[in-house]
Write a protein that holds these residues in place. Structure first.
Motif, PDB file in Angstrom:
ATOM      1  N   ARG A 242       0.841  -1.210   0.000  1.00  0.00           N
ATOM      2  CA  ARG A 242       0.000   0.000   0.000  1.00  0.00           C
ATOM      3  C   ARG A 242       0.872   1.254   0.000  1.00  0.00           C
ATOM      4  N   ARG A 243       1.948   1.260   0.777  1.00  0.00           N
ATOM      5  CA  ARG A 243       2.848   2.425   0.806  1.00  0.00           C
ATOM      6  C   ARG A 243       3.499   2.630  -0.556  1.00  0.00           C
ATOM      7  N   LEU A 244       3.891   1.521  -1.201  1.00  0.00           N
ATOM      8  CA  LEU A 244       4.494   1.619  -2.531  1.00  0.00           C
ATOM      9  C   LEU A 244       3.502   2.185  -3.545  1.00  0.00           C
ATOM     10  N   LEU A 245       2.265   1.677  -3.524  1.00  0.00           N
ATOM     11  CA  LEU A 245       1.241   2.188  -4.443  1.00  0.00           C
ATOM     12  C   LEU A 245       0.959   3.666  -4.205  1.00  0.00           C
ATOM     13  N   LEU A 246       0.948   4.071  -2.958  1.00  0.00           N
ATOM     14  CA  LEU A 246       0.724   5.476  -2.622  1.00  0.00           C
ATOM     15  C   LEU A 246       1.880   6.340  -3.124  1.00  0.00           C
ATOM     16  N   ALA A 247       3.098   5.877  -2.930  1.00  0.00           N
ATOM     17  CA  ALA A 247       4.276   6.617  -3.415  1.00  0.00           C
ATOM     18  C   ALA A 247       4.248   6.738  -4.937  1.00  0.00           C
ATOM     19  N   MET A 248       3.865   5.666  -5.611  1.00  0.00           N
ATOM     20  CA  MET A 248       3.788   5.706  -7.072  1.00  0.00           C
ATOM     21  C   MET A 248       2.710   6.688  -7.531  1.00  0.00           C
ATOM     22  N   SER A 249       1.598   6.720  -6.822  1.00  0.00           N
ATOM     23  CA  SER A 249       0.530   7.659  -7.147  1.00  0.00           C
ATOM     24  C   SER A 249       0.994   9.097  -6.958  1.00  0.00           C
ATOM     25  N   PHE A 250       1.685   9.359  -5.846  1.00  0.00           N
ATOM     26  CA  PHE A 250       2.233  10.704  -5.611  1.00  0.00           C
ATOM     27  C   PHE A 250       3.201  11.091  -6.727  1.00  0.00           C
ATOM     28  N   SER A 251       4.043  10.147  -7.125  1.00  0.00           N
ATOM     29  CA  SER A 251       5.013  10.404  -8.186  1.00  0.00           C
ATOM     30  C   SER A 251       4.305  10.760  -9.494  1.00  0.00           C
TER      31      SER A 251
END
Length: 78
Positions: free
Chosen positions: A24-33
């Motif tokens: 979930r943290r990775l998906l959130l970081a990718m979304s922010f990017s």
């Protein structure tokens, strides 16, 4: 570092992130990017309205990463 977030808000955010799964943290970081890239590209479009989308992508890479991309017509064959 300059921030517009209060210490208590930062602590709360950190608690929320700690409870998230790694995925979930990775998906959130990718979304922010993705969002940051979209904002940067829109800024380039506004500053350079007559530039093609291909040239805007090249300009983005140069501004963000210092990478210069040549156009396909300018590339030398291998």
């Amino acid at each position: 570092m300059v921030t517009d977030t209060t210490l208590s808000a930062q602590e709360r955010q950190h608690e929320i992130f700690k409870r998230m799964s790694g995925e979930r943290r990775l998906l959130l970081a990718m979304s922010f990017s993705d969002q940051i890239r979209d904002i940067a590209m829109e800024g380039l479009r506004r500053r350079h309205p007559s530039v093609s989308e291909e040239d805007l992508k090249a300009l983005y890479l140069k501004e963000m990463f210092g990478v210069t991309i040549t156009h396909r017509a300018e590339r030398k064959p291998l």
